[in-house]
Design a protein around this motif. Structure first.
Motif, mmCIF file in Angstrom:
data_model
loop_
_atom_site.group_PDB
_atom_site.id
_atom_site.type_symbol
_atom_site.label_atom_id
_atom_site.label_comp_id
_atom_site.label_asym_id
_atom_site.label_seq_id
_atom_site.Cartn_x
_atom_site.Cartn_y
_atom_site.Cartn_z
ATOM 1 N N LEU A 184 0.832 -1.199 0.000
ATOM 2 C CA LEU A 184 0.000 0.000 0.000
ATOM 3 C C LEU A 184 0.872 1.256 0.000
ATOM 4 O O LEU A 184 0.652 2.171 -0.803
ATOM 5 N N ILE A 185 1.864 1.292 0.860
ATOM 6 C CA ILE A 185 2.756 2.453 0.922
ATOM 7 C C ILE A 185 3.527 2.610 -0.390
ATOM 8 O O ILE A 185 3.694 3.727 -0.897
ATOM 9 N N THR A 186 3.973 1.505 -0.965
ATOM 10 C CA THR A 186 4.690 1.568 -2.241
ATOM 11 C C THR A 186 3.784 2.089 -3.347
ATOM 12 O O THR A 186 4.209 2.916 -4.166
ATOM 13 N N CYS A 187 2.539 1.648 -3.384
ATOM 14 C CA CYS A 187 1.587 2.143 -4.395
ATOM 15 C C CYS A 187 1.337 3.642 -4.222
ATOM 16 O O CYS A 187 1.302 4.380 -5.208
ATOM 17 N N LEU A 188 1.168 4.082 -2.979
ATOM 18 C CA LEU A 188 0.986 5.511 -2.732
ATOM 19 C C LEU A 188 2.228 6.297 -3.139
ATOM 20 O O LEU A 188 2.128 7.402 -3.686
ATOM 21 N N PHE A 189 3.392 5.724 -2.886
ATOM 22 C CA PHE A 189 4.629 6.376 -3.284
ATOM 23 C C PHE A 189 4.739 6.451 -4.807
ATOM 24 O O PHE A 189 5.201 7.457 -5.353
ATOM 25 N N LEU A 190 4.296 5.407 -5.496
ATOM 26 C CA LEU A 190 4.311 5.430 -6.966
ATOM 27 C C LEU A 190 3.350 6.484 -7.510
ATOM 28 O O LEU A 190 3.629 7.104 -8.539
ATOM 29 N N LEU A 195 -0.141 15.131 -1.328
ATOM 30 C CA LEU A 195 -0.034 13.678 -1.456
ATOM 31 C C LEU A 195 1.220 13.154 -0.766
ATOM 32 O O LEU A 195 1.188 12.112 -0.110
ATOM 33 N N CYS A 196 2.312 13.874 -0.870
ATOM 34 C CA CYS A 196 3.555 13.485 -0.197
ATOM 35 C C CYS A 196 3.364 13.478 1.321
ATOM 36 O O CYS A 196 3.756 12.532 2.007
ATOM 37 N N ILE A 197 2.730 14.505 1.842
ATOM 38 C CA ILE A 197 2.498 14.599 3.288
ATOM 39 C C ILE A 197 1.542 13.516 3.757
ATOM 40 O O ILE A 197 1.794 12.839 4.766
ATOM 41 N N VAL A 198 0.451 13.321 3.032
ATOM 42 C CA VAL A 198 -0.545 12.314 3.417
ATOM 43 C C VAL A 198 0.055 10.912 3.375
ATOM 44 O O VAL A 198 -0.173 10.096 4.275
ATOM 45 N N THR A 199 0.831 10.630 2.354
ATOM 46 C CA THR A 199 1.459 9.315 2.244
ATOM 47 C C THR A 199 2.389 9.060 3.418
ATOM 48 O O THR A 199 2.407 7.963 3.977
ATOM 49 N N TYR A 200 3.139 10.066 3.816
ATOM 50 C CA TYR A 200 4.045 9.895 4.957
ATOM 51 C C TYR A 200 3.255 9.628 6.240
ATOM 52 O O TYR A 200 3.616 8.754 7.023
ATOM 53 N N PHE A 201 2.176 10.366 6.463
ATOM 54 C CA PHE A 201 1.395 10.145 7.678
ATOM 55 C C PHE A 201 0.696 8.789 7.666
ATOM 56 O O PHE A 201 0.553 8.159 8.717
ATOM 57 N N ILE A 202 0.276 8.323 6.504
ATOM 58 C CA ILE A 202 -0.287 6.967 6.412
ATOM 59 C C ILE A 202 0.786 5.945 6.754
ATOM 60 O O ILE A 202 0.538 4.982 7.486
ATOM 61 N N TYR A 203 1.997 6.153 6.249
ATOM 62 C CA TYR A 203 3.106 5.257 6.579
ATOM 63 C C TYR A 203 3.353 5.236 8.087
ATOM 64 O O TYR A 203 3.508 4.174 8.691
#
Length: 137
Positions: free
Chosen positions: A6-12, A109-117
């Motif tokens: 999931l984190i990898t997909c968000l990062f992509l 998106l960068c911030i949200v992805t980090y907080f999800i991680y």
């Protein structure tokens, strides 16, 4: 494993957002791929991916450094890209005027992805050590 995917997909998705137009002036269109020209930003991308997939206690540190570095490099490009194109100096008003909405989406998106991680990683940490906490109390 599902959390890492999931984190990898968000990062992509973050990487895909770099292929959209971030800055525009007259007939000049600058995409977010300008980050790939910066070795620091490219290193941060690699650190983020490595940190997500490494099974070591340094993984979280690498991921945090990578995401923080990537975020800061995006802000750096936002503040300085027009200097390379037009010369002059630092001008926040010009940066805001020439910035496209896609840039702000990429930042959010960068911030949200980090907080999800961080949320998933802390949840994983709590589940992993829940048994130890109950038995020691």
């Amino acid at each position: 494993m599902k959390k890492k995917l999931l984190i990898t997909c968000l990062f992509l998705v973050n990487i895909i957002m770099m292929f959209s137009i971030w800055f525009q002036s007259e007939h000049i269109y600058i995409k977010g791929t300008i980050l790939f020209e910066n070795p620091i930003a490219f290193t941060c991308i690699l650190l983020s991916l490595l940190g997500v997939w490494i099974n070591h206690h340094y993984g979280e540190v690498l991921t945090t450094l990578g995401w923080l570095g990537l975020f800061l490099m995006q802000i750096y490009e936002f503040l300085t890209w027009h200097i390379r194109m037009y010369g002059g100096g630092f001008d926040l008003g010009l940066s805001l005027k020439l910035c496209e909405f896609n840039f702000f989406i990429a930042i959010i998106l960068c911030i949200v992805t980090y907080f999800i991680y961080k949320y998933l990683n802390n949840k994983n940490y709590r589940e992993k050590y829940k048994y130890n906490l109950k038995t020691t109390l």
